[in-house]
Design a protein around this motif. Structure first.
Motif, PDB file in Angstrom:
ATOM      1  N   ILE A 171       0.877  -1.171   0.000  1.00  0.00           N
ATOM      2  CA  ILE A 171       0.000   0.000   0.000  1.00  0.00           C
ATOM      3  C   ILE A 171       0.913   1.220   0.000  1.00  0.00           C
ATOM      4  O   ILE A 171       1.727   1.417   0.920  1.00  0.00           O
ATOM      5  CB  ILE A 171      -0.929   0.007   1.241  1.00  0.00           C
ATOM      6  CG1 ILE A 171      -1.772  -1.283   1.284  1.00  0.00           C
ATOM      7  CG2 ILE A 171      -1.820   1.246   1.226  1.00  0.00           C
ATOM      8  CD1 ILE A 171      -2.692  -1.396   2.503  1.00  0.00           C
ATOM      9  N   LEU A 172       0.842   2.018  -1.081  1.00  0.00           N
ATOM     10  CA  LEU A 172       1.704   3.203  -1.229  1.00  0.00           C
ATOM     11  C   LEU A 172       1.285   4.250  -0.202  1.00  0.00           C
ATOM     12  O   LEU A 172       0.092   4.373   0.095  1.00  0.00           O
ATOM     13  CB  LEU A 172       1.588   3.765  -2.639  1.00  0.00           C
ATOM     14  CG  LEU A 172       1.779   2.766  -3.805  1.00  0.00           C
ATOM     15  CD1 LEU A 172       1.752   3.518  -5.127  1.00  0.00           C
ATOM     16  CD2 LEU A 172       3.053   1.980  -3.649  1.00  0.00           C
ATOM     17  N   ARG A 173       2.285   5.004   0.204  1.00  0.00           N
ATOM     18  CA  ARG A 173       3.697   4.897  -0.106  1.00  0.00           C
ATOM     19  C   ARG A 173       4.446   3.930   0.811  1.00  0.00           C
ATOM     20  O   ARG A 173       5.363   3.234   0.372  1.00  0.00           O
ATOM     21  CB  ARG A 173       4.373   6.268   0.122  1.00  0.00           C
ATOM     22  CG  ARG A 173       4.063   7.367  -0.786  1.00  0.00           C
ATOM     23  CD  ARG A 173       4.719   8.629  -0.273  1.00  0.00           C
ATOM     24  NE  ARG A 173       4.273   8.964   1.070  1.00  0.00           N
ATOM     25  CZ  ARG A 173       4.923   9.844   1.876  1.00  0.00           C
ATOM     26  NH1 ARG A 173       6.042  10.417   1.452  1.00  0.00           N
ATOM     27  NH2 ARG A 173       4.465  10.153   3.060  1.00  0.00           N
ATOM     28  N   ALA A 174       4.104   3.946   2.105  1.00  0.00           N
ATOM     29  CA  ALA A 174       4.989   3.320   3.083  1.00  0.00           C
ATOM     30  C   ALA A 174       5.221   1.827   2.822  1.00  0.00           C
ATOM     31  O   ALA A 174       6.301   1.305   3.103  1.00  0.00           O
ATOM     32  CB  ALA A 174       4.437   3.538   4.490  1.00  0.00           C
TER      33      ALA A 174
ATOM     34  N   TYR B 297      -4.045   7.274   0.342  1.00  0.00           N
ATOM     35  CA  TYR B 297      -3.585   8.140   1.433  1.00  0.00           C
ATOM     36  C   TYR B 297      -4.766   8.426   2.346  1.00  0.00           C
ATOM     37  O   TYR B 297      -5.916   8.392   1.915  1.00  0.00           O
ATOM     38  CB  TYR B 297      -2.958   9.446   0.899  1.00  0.00           C
ATOM     39  CG  TYR B 297      -3.942  10.412   0.284  1.00  0.00           C
ATOM     40  CD1 TYR B 297      -4.621  11.335   1.082  1.00  0.00           C
ATOM     41  CD2 TYR B 297      -4.204  10.397  -1.076  1.00  0.00           C
ATOM     42  CE1 TYR B 297      -5.524  12.211   0.517  1.00  0.00           C
ATOM     43  CE2 TYR B 297      -5.110  11.269  -1.647  1.00  0.00           C
ATOM     44  CZ  TYR B 297      -5.768  12.171  -0.843  1.00  0.00           C
ATOM     45  OH  TYR B 297      -6.675  13.027  -1.392  1.00  0.00           O
ATOM     46  N   ARG B 298      -4.453   8.711   3.600  1.00  0.00           N
ATOM     47  CA  ARG B 298      -5.519   9.014   4.567  1.00  0.00           C
ATOM     48  C   ARG B 298      -5.846  10.486   4.500  1.00  0.00           C
ATOM     49  O   ARG B 298      -4.961  11.330   4.619  1.00  0.00           O
ATOM     50  CB  ARG B 298      -5.061   8.688   5.990  1.00  0.00           C
ATOM     51  CG  ARG B 298      -4.932   7.237   6.265  1.00  0.00           C
ATOM     52  CD  ARG B 298      -4.984   6.917   7.734  1.00  0.00           C
ATOM     53  NE  ARG B 298      -4.233   7.822   8.603  1.00  0.00           N
ATOM     54  CZ  ARG B 298      -4.213   7.712   9.920  1.00  0.00           C
ATOM     55  NH1 ARG B 298      -4.912   6.765  10.509  1.00  0.00           N
ATOM     56  NH2 ARG B 298      -3.508   8.527  10.658  1.00  0.00           N
TER      57      ARG B 298
ATOM     58  N   MET C 136       2.023   0.164   8.763  1.00  0.00           N
ATOM     59  CA  MET C 136       1.115   0.613   9.820  1.00  0.00           C
ATOM     60  C   MET C 136      -0.328   0.177   9.566  1.00  0.00           C
ATOM     61  O   MET C 136      -0.873   0.376   8.479  1.00  0.00           O
ATOM     62  CB  MET C 136       1.137   2.144   9.928  1.00  0.00           C
ATOM     63  CG  MET C 136       2.518   2.756  10.027  1.00  0.00           C
ATOM     64  SD  MET C 136       3.490   2.117  11.394  1.00  0.00           S
ATOM     65  CE  MET C 136       2.903   3.104  12.745  1.00  0.00           C
TER      66      MET C 136
ATOM     67  N   ALA D  28      -3.572   1.254  11.376  1.00  0.00           N
ATOM     68  CA  ALA D  28      -4.049   2.183  12.410  1.00  0.00           C
ATOM     69  C   ALA D  28      -5.561   2.014  12.601  1.00  0.00           C
ATOM     70  O   ALA D  28      -6.000   1.173  13.379  1.00  0.00           O
ATOM     71  CB  ALA D  28      -3.651   3.607  12.044  1.00  0.00           C
ATOM     72  N   THR D  29      -6.381   2.779  11.846  1.00  0.00           N
ATOM     73  CA  THR D  29      -7.835   2.548  11.925  1.00  0.00           C
ATOM     74  C   THR D  29      -8.212   1.269  11.180  1.00  0.00           C
ATOM     75  O   THR D  29      -9.298   0.727  11.370  1.00  0.00           O
ATOM     76  CB  THR D  29      -8.624   3.707  11.274  1.00  0.00           C
ATOM     77  OG1 THR D  29      -8.337   3.729   9.867  1.00  0.00           O
ATOM     78  CG2 THR D  29      -8.266   5.047  11.883  1.00  0.00           C
ATOM     79  N   GLY D  30      -7.333   0.846  10.252  1.00  0.00           N
ATOM     80  CA  GLY D  30      -7.619  -0.323   9.423  1.00  0.00           C
ATOM     81  C   GLY D  30      -8.335   0.030   8.128  1.00  0.00           C
ATOM     82  O   GLY D  30      -8.556  -0.841   7.284  1.00  0.00           O
ATOM     83  N   GLY D  31      -8.668   1.322   7.946  1.00  0.00           N
ATOM     84  CA  GLY D  31      -9.395   1.722   6.737  1.00  0.00           C
ATOM     85  C   GLY D  31      -8.609   1.444   5.460  1.00  0.00           C
ATOM     86  O   GLY D  31      -9.153   0.908   4.487  1.00  0.00           O
ATOM     87  N   SER D  32      -7.304   1.778   5.467  1.00  0.00           N
ATOM     88  CA  SER D  32      -6.496   1.587   4.252  1.00  0.00           C
ATOM     89  C   SER D  32      -6.365   0.103   3.927  1.00  0.00           C
ATOM     90  O   SER D  32      -6.562  -0.314   2.772  1.00  0.00           O
ATOM     91  CB  SER D  32      -5.106   2.207   4.439  1.00  0.00           C
ATOM     92  OG  SER D  32      -5.204   3.569   4.744  1.00  0.00           O
TER      93      SER D  32
ATOM     94  N   ASP E 266       4.840   8.856  11.503  1.00  0.00           N
ATOM     95  CA  ASP E 266       4.331   8.667  10.139  1.00  0.00           C
ATOM     96  C   ASP E 266       5.348   7.835   9.342  1.00  0.00           C
ATOM     97  O   ASP E 266       6.438   8.302   9.009  1.00  0.00           O
ATOM     98  CB  ASP E 266       4.122  10.037   9.481  1.00  0.00           C
ATOM     99  CG  ASP E 266       3.391   9.912   8.162  1.00  0.00           C
ATOM    100  OD1 ASP E 266       2.337  10.525   8.018  1.00  0.00           O
ATOM    101  OD2 ASP E 266       3.885   9.170   7.273  1.00  0.00           O
TER     102      ASP E 266
END
Ligand code: PRP
Ligand code: URA
Length: 209
Positions: A77-80, A103-104, A133, A135-139, A200
């Motif tokens: 999942i871009l970028r990280a 991106y979030r 990461m 986090a919320t799990g949305g991505s 981040d």
């Protein structure tokens, strides 16, 4: 319900402490993300099927085992997520790589999709979605939904650090997906950053802050 595998290996714990340190610079951060990805890949691929092959060594014939079954794909999942790809494909050179750009939104924390390119035979491959990461799990949840739209049936998620909220979201939306994490942290803060986390991930890998 998919299994959550928290990998508490001492090498991972040591390397995670380097990532968490706010004084770790871009070069070392990027290197250690890659090293952790390789160690996690070792565990996440433990159940890959193998088949017997006969090999002639310089001394004698030997019965050996090679990878069999479904081919693999890595989807950062871009970028990280890009920071995890190179070391994984150095271990699995035949894996193909798909990319999902998300991106979030800084206000809503909802993922926004800006890019998607998958190998044409992705539906026949076992897919490993990678992102440092959760986090919320949305991505991760949206990325897995997009990948399923290509017909993929076998998907594993690999994150370096997860919040309990992100794990719960992926388990609810995608109960068929196993999750591998190096650490489950305490919670999210008011900006939906993982606490204590590492900040981040994309900015720290690419030096954009
Ligand atoms: C980060 C991270 C994940 C996402 C996790 O990416 O790499 O993709 O946030 O958050 P979530 O679980 O709440 O969706 P970001 O949106 O910051 O983009 P970047 O990788 O381009 O920096
Ligand atoms: N994305 C990051 O890079 N870090 C967090 O803690 C949460 C989302």
């Amino acid at each position: 319900m998919g299994n959550v595998h928290e990998l508490n290996h001492p090498l991972l714990q040591h390397k995670l402490s380097i990532l968490r340190d706010k004084n770790t610079g871009v070069k070392e951060f990027r290197e250690v993300v890659g090293e952790i990805a390789a160690l996690m890949c070792y565990e996440a691929t433990r159940d890959l099927p193998t088949e017997e092959v006969e090999i002639e060594t310089p001394i004698a014939m030997a019965k050996c085992r090679c990878l069999a079954g479904k081919k693999l794909a890595i989807v950062p999942i871009l970028r990280a997520g890009l920071g995890m790809v190179d070391t994984i494909i150095s271990l699995i050179p035949s894996a193909k790589v798909g990319h999902i750009g998300l991106y979030r939104d800084p206000r809503t924390h909802e993922p926004v999709k800006y890019y998607c390119k998958m190998p044409p035979d992705i539906s026949e491959r076992r897919v490993f979605v990678v992102d440092p990461m959760l986090a919320t799990g949305g991505s991760a949840s949206d990325a897995i939904t997009f990948i399923k739209e290509y017909g993929c049936k076998s998907i594993t998620l690999m994150d370096i650090i997860a919040a309990p909220e992100g794990i719960a979201r992926v388990q609810k939306d995608h109960p068929d997906v196993d999750i591998f994490v190096a650490a489950v942290d305490e919670k999210l803060n008011e900006n939906a950053y993982i606490v204590p986390g590492l900040g981040d991930a994309g900015d720290r890998i690419f030096g954009t802050k």
